[in-house]
Design a protein around this motif. Structure first.
Motif, short mmCIF file in Angstrom:
data_model
loop_
_atom_site.label_atom_id
_atom_site.label_comp_id
_atom_site.label_asym_id
_atom_site.label_seq_id
_atom_site.Cartn_x
_atom_site.Cartn_y
_atom_site.Cartn_z
N ILE A 1 3.36 11.53 64.72
CA ILE A 1 3.99 10.51 65.57
C ILE A 1 5.06 9.73 64.81
CG2 ILE A 1 3.59 8.29 66.72
CD1 ILE A 1 0.98 9.41 67.78
N ILE A 2 4.74 9.29 63.57
CA ILE A 2 5.76 8.46 62.92
C ILE A 2 6.98 9.30 62.52
CG2 ILE A 2 4.26 6.60 62.11
CD1 ILE A 2 4.38 7.83 59.35
N TYR B 1 8.84 10.15 66.36
CA TYR B 1 9.38 9.05 67.16
C TYR B 1 10.10 8.01 66.33
CZ TYR B 1 6.75 11.28 70.82
OH TYR B 1 6.28 12.21 71.70
N ARG B 2 10.59 8.41 65.15
CA ARG B 2 11.33 7.44 64.33
C ARG B 2 12.65 7.12 65.01
NH1 ARG B 2 12.38 12.30 63.04
NH2 ARG B 2 14.12 12.96 61.75
N ASN B 3 13.12 5.94 64.72
CA ASN B 3 14.31 5.46 65.41
C ASN B 3 15.57 5.90 64.67
OD1 ASN B 3 15.88 4.04 67.23
ND2 ASN B 3 15.77 2.15 66.05
N ASN C 1 17.76 11.12 68.02
CA ASN C 1 16.39 11.61 68.17
C ASN C 1 16.15 11.93 69.64
OD1 ASN C 1 13.68 12.12 68.20
ND2 ASN C 1 13.11 10.31 67.00
N LYS C 2 15.82 13.23 69.91
CA LYS C 2 15.74 13.66 71.31
C LYS C 2 14.35 13.46 71.91
CE LYS C 2 19.69 16.68 71.56
NZ LYS C 2 19.94 17.08 70.15
N ALA C 3 13.40 13.02 71.09
CA ALA C 3 12.03 12.85 71.60
C ALA C 3 12.02 11.85 72.75
CB ALA C 3 11.13 12.37 70.49
N LYS C 4 11.06 11.99 73.61
CA LYS C 4 10.97 11.14 74.80
C LYS C 4 10.75 9.67 74.40
CE LYS C 4 8.79 11.32 79.32
NZ LYS C 4 7.66 11.82 80.07
N TYR C 5 11.35 8.77 75.14
CA TYR C 5 11.15 7.34 74.89
C TYR C 5 10.77 6.68 76.20
CZ TYR C 5 12.37 2.46 73.81
OH TYR C 5 12.35 1.11 73.63
N ARG D 1 5.96 8.17 71.88
CA ARG D 1 7.05 7.94 72.84
C ARG D 1 7.67 6.56 72.70
NH1 ARG D 1 4.56 10.76 78.23
NH2 ARG D 1 4.40 12.85 77.35
N GLY D 2 7.62 6.04 71.47
CA GLY D 2 8.34 4.80 71.19
C GLY D 2 9.54 5.13 70.31
N ARG D 3 10.13 4.11 69.74
CA ARG D 3 11.23 4.31 68.78
C ARG D 3 10.91 3.46 67.55
NH1 ARG D 3 12.10 8.14 70.67
NH2 ARG D 3 13.93 9.09 71.63
N ILE D 4 10.43 4.14 66.49
CA ILE D 4 9.86 3.42 65.36
C ILE D 4 10.93 3.11 64.32
CG2 ILE D 4 8.13 3.48 63.55
CD1 ILE D 4 6.81 5.78 65.27
#
Lengths: 657, 322
Positions: B67-68, B71-73, B77-81, A373-376
């Protein structure tokens, strides 16, 4: 007297040993001439002395550590290339047994003590005071002494290859192989004295940084508000303070055996070599945590920054750092499960060693859930951090395998072990410190390292790593022992060794790309004008890059763990970046001194004298050491003030008023 | 990364792993092909540890890559932040306890095998003893029961537990025969015990496993396992045809050199004990009690060794005898 001259060149310069020595001589001569000529041509001698050699500024000392560590990585890496070239084919005679033995000894010793150690000290120095809001370390003069003791220790060790011969009994240096009975040469003395000299510096650094962190934090920075890198330095410093004295004692006693003729570690007069083995690993195992803990600290900073998210489970992260440093003292005997300890002893140390995996595993999960739940974003520091995770998981897994005592009876001293410790030491400290170097490089120098060349270096080094070390696990199962200078053709070891050698070359190429990247970026690297190139979270990113000599014009008051990040979220980062001119007062700073450098030099002379039992020289060196200490004792005027007006000018020029 | 290239890489990785596993079955992977109970127990423990560890690391690696990727930037990207989410008691309890449980289970297996390996692998067969001295750079084997000696090879009967009593008349070394089982150090002035046993006739590679200097790379030896009758034949043949090992011969062996194999019909009485004694054993508490050491009676020998002979194992041996 050509006969006497020949004797000298054969005994000390070893010119009768062939081209390897000649090439080294030529390279050293050319490098020295190059350095001297450049400094003279650009009239930089005075600058070198005033700005660098006599500096007590933690940022400068950190940069000198970093340069030294990169040079030593080159030396240790060149050793590795020679070793792997020798092992590429069976029955090879590229190196003689004597040279191979010297080179694997210097490779191991340099990589641990003269590469990994200065690399972590570089990070300590560059980061800690900036991160905790301090103007320098607690004892800046001692900090300079630490550096010069390390530096001259490293020089003493390195010179051995072309003067007198290098140590050749492995970096662990077990007696009785290293006692006079089996090893008369000066090589072992080089090992003992250079480690002793740099080891004193390391202990001082541990004390210095523990004191700095405990006493010099900015107001409001409670212990549980410290950034995790600083916490990792606390953990590592504690381990240094308790572990290094054991090494000091072991080296001192072995030196007495060799120079005075005592028998601490020979069985012949009631001594016991096992005592050395115990002392060595009581230092040696904590030592690997000394170099890996700061790397964990770097990863924690990098993951939070590049996932744009608070670190997950901060309390657990702190607890696991401290737990690792405590457990590190209860695992040393796993380095010699096969030396006849009882089943009860072996079981104890086996279970204790496995327990290291618990806090380490917790750290990995917390890093993963920091990214969850971060932005990598995948910039260079993060790239190395991400590469570390799977790599270290595999290395940790083989570590637990090795901790299983009866299984270790089959792994001990085989290439399985070699693959394991290279995997954890490269994925941990090396990846960590390279990540740290990329991360804080802009803070040190004011520009970023080139991303494109950095990516090439990253992929080469990483792919090279797996190609080099995965086959070595297999070689262990095939029964190949470490430290064999050559091997027969019939064992089925050839192909895997060849693959491993190719991997080592790829890693070497990766390193060269890092060098190219640095050189290229000095000229073309993206300038960091904001002081905050990565959207950072902690105090150091609120300062301009590079930070001014006094770091903080006004010491900030800390209210949160991720101070800068929180201020940014609240739109208040200006409070850290704009200084109220009226709040600036005179700043109290330590004066530069040439004595730490001279003291290191005196230690070098004394060490050199003892190596060859040239006692006149040794005494001259020791007198020099005593003299620098006495002069320091009578020095009253070692501080000065930067006037508030001057600080205002500097800050105004930086646009921060 | 595109789906197709993911597939391609996946296939490549699978192929490499499969190749690695298959080659793992090759006979040159000595540790995977034990020929005696000691090596087999160790291999079982290796396999057990790999499985237990895999239970943790395989899912962890999967989560990592998920995960990587997730949750890439990237824009859109619609994944939760949730940048401030940083605590979860439940999750923390989960990942503190999983490794604790795994380590706990593995510890039990480890302890069991560690203690088991200090006992003879076969309880119902009379064990035999071979005294091993590591020299620069060769291995001397003395048979107190048979009265013969060899250099750089040793013959053992199959199905019989062998207590190797180890010392060194040179720097420390380590006695390792991968297919029979794991190793033990040889140290000057001390005697240490290592139980091994071969169940299949054959020739097994052995090598010094701790660095001893210049000649270390050539410090190998062979263990030849033969049936009981073949072994006895070899003993009587050696007795009748080989020369005797004299003190002068021993002193020559002691000098740093490498050599091929040699056999001797006899050896100086008490040589092994004397070497331990003169290399510093006289300073070791407990060494005096090594009564059975050179008695020539292999059964008595192994008992007394287990009791008190193994100098720095005294405490452990007595506890395992209880």
């Amino acid at each position: 007297m050509p006969a006497a001259l020949k004797q000298f060149t054969d005994t000390y310069l070893m010119w009768n040993e062939g081209y390897l020595i000649w090439i080294s001589d030529i390279l050293i001569a050319l490098t020295s001439i190059g350095i001297v000529a450049t400094l003279t041509y650009f009239k930089k001698w005075k600058w070198l002395w005033k700005e660098w050699l006599t500096s007590v500024d933690h940022k400068r000392i950190g940069i000198m550590y970093l340069i030294a560590a990169l040079l030593m990585m080159f030396r240790g890496g060149a050793d590795a290339m020679l070793l792997r070239t020798q092992l590429a084919s069976p029955n090879s005679h590229f190196l003689t047994a004597e040279h191979y033995d010297q080179i694997f000894t210097t490779h191991g010793t340099i990589m641990i003590l003269f590469m990994a150690m200065p690399m972590i000290f570089a990070m300590f120095n560059i980061v800690v005071p900036l991160q905790i809001g301090a103007r320098d370390v607690a004892f800046p003069y001692l900090n300079a002494i630490s550096f010069w003791l390390f530096f001259f220790g490293a020089m003493l060790f390195n010179i051995s290859f072309v003067f007198g011969g290098s140590p050749d009994a492995g970096w662990v240096s077990y007696p009785p192989l290293t006692e006079l009975g089996f090893d008369k040469g000066p090589g072992e003395n080089f090992y003992l004295l250079s480690l002793q000299i740099s080891g004193i510096g390391s202990i001082a650094t541990g004390i210095n940084f523990l004191a700095t962190i405990l006493k010099m934090r900015a107001p409001g920075m409670k212990l549980m508000r410290m950034p995790l890198f600083t916490w990792s330095v606390v953990a590592a410093s504690i381990v240094i303070i308790f572990a290094f004295p054991a090494l000091t004692i072991a080296l001192a006693l072995l030196m007495l055996d060799r120079i005075v003729g005592t028998h601490f570690f020979t069985m012949l007069h009631g001594g016991d070599p096992m005592m050395f083995v115990n002392l060595f690993w009581i230092w040696g195992h904590p030592e690997v945590y000394i170099v890996v803990l700061p790397a964990f600290g770097v990863f924690s900073e990098v993951v939070a920054t590049f996932a744009r998210k608070r670190i997950f489970g901060y309390t657990s992260m702190v607890a696991s750092l401290l737990l690792i440093s405590v457990i590190s003292y209860f695992v040393w005997a796993h380095h010699f499960f096969t030396m006849g300890a009882g089943a009860d002893v072996n079981t104890f140390f086996a279970v204790a060693s496995m327990m290291v995996a618990i806090p380490t595993g917790v750290k990995v999960f917390n890093w993963l859930f920091t990214m969850f739940r971060g932005r990598i974003s995948f910039e260079l520091p993060m790239l190395w951090t991400l590469a570390f995770v799977p790599n270290f998981i595999i290395g940790g897994a083989t570590g637990v395998m090795l901790a299983v005592a009866p299984a270790d009876y089959q792994y001990h001293n085989s290439y399985f072990l070699i693959a394991h410790f290279h995997q954890v030491l490269i994925a941990g400290p090396v990846f960590g410190l390279i990540a740290g170097m990329y991360f804080w490089w802009p803070k040190m120098f004011g520009f970023k390292l080139d991303e494109k060349i950095g990516r090439i270096a990253f992929w080469l080094f990483n792919i090279g790593f797996y190609v080099c070390f995965m086959p070595q696990y297999a070689l262990g199962f095939k029964g190949m022992q470490r430290r064999m200078y050559t091997y027969p053709a019939g064992m089925g070891w050839h192909t895997l060794n060849l693959i491993s050698t190719i991997g080592a070359y790829i890693m070497g190429l990766g390193f060269l790309f890092i060098v190219v990247q640095i050189v290229y970026s000095i000229k073309y690297g993206e300038r960091d004008l904001t002081g905050d190139p990565w959207n950072g979270r902690t105090l150091e990113w609120s300062l301009p890059s590079p930070a001014p000599h006094y770091n903080f014009a006004v010491i900030p008051t800390v209210t949160d763990r991720d101070m800068l990040w929180v201020m940014k979220q609240e739109g208040r980062e200006g409070e850290l970046r704009r200084i109220n001119p009226d709040a600036i007062a005179d700043i109290h700073m330590p004066k530069n001194s040439g004595r730490p450098f001279l003291m290191g030099l005196a230690f070098f002379v004394a060490g050199f004298g003892f190596v060859f039992n040239w006692y006149v020289l040794a005494v001259i060196g020791l007198v020099g050491v005593a003299l620098t200490m006495i002069l320091r004792a009578f020095e009253w005027d070692d501080e000065y003030h930067i006037l508030a007006e001057e600080v205002r000018e500097v800050e105004a020029a930086l646009g921060r008023l | 990364m595109h789906k197709q290239s993911v597939k391609k890489w996946g296939a490549l990785v699978t192929a490499v792993l499969a190749a690695a596993l298959l080659s793992g079955c090759g006979p040159q992977y000595l540790v995977f092909h034990p020929v005696g109970p000691v090596g087999k127990q160790e291999l079982n423990l290796i396999i057990t540890s790999v499985i237990l560890i895999a239970i943790v690391i395989v899912p962890t690696l999967a989560i990592f890559f998920f995960i990587i990727f997730r949750y890439r930037n990237t824009p859109g990207n619609k994944a939760k932040y949730s940048p401030e989410w940083s605590e979860s008691k439940v999750l923390e309890v989960v990942w503190w306890s999983i490794p604790i449980i795994i380590v706990g289970i593995l510890s039990v297996f480890t302890a069991k095998t560690t203690f088991a390996l200090t006992r003879p692998p076969e309880q119902n067969v009379n064990p035999m003893t071979i005294e091993v001295t590591s020299l620069d750079w060769k291995w001397l084997f003395q048979y107190p029961g048979q009265g013969v000696a060899t250099v750089n090879y040793c013959e053992i009967p199959t199905g019989v537990p062998v207590q190797f009593v180890l010392t060194s008349d040179a720097p420390m070394n380590s006695f390792w025969v991968p297919q029979l089982g794991g190793q033990e150090y040889t140290m000057p002035g001390m005697a240490m015990g290592l139980w091994l046993q071969a169940d299949k006739p054959g020739q097994y590679y052995g090598h010094g496993a701790n660095f001893t200097g210049r000649g270390f790379a050539h410090d190998d030896f062979t263990v030849i396992a033969a049936s009981n009758s073949d072994f006895n034949k070899w003993v009587s043949q050696t007795k009748s045809s080989a020369p005797a090992l004299t003190m002068a011969d021993y002193n020559k062996l002691k000098k740093p050199s490498t050599m091929g194999t040699a056999s001797y019909s006899s050896f100086p009485k008490g040589l092994f004990d004397n070497v331990i004694w003169s290399e510093g054993g006289r300073y070791m508490p407990g060494t005096m009690n090594m009564a059975g050491m050179a008695s020539g009676n292999s059964t008595a020998m192994s008992n007394s060794t287990a009791k008190s002979g193994i100098a720095n194992e005294a405490s452990q041996s007595s506890s395992s005898n209880k």
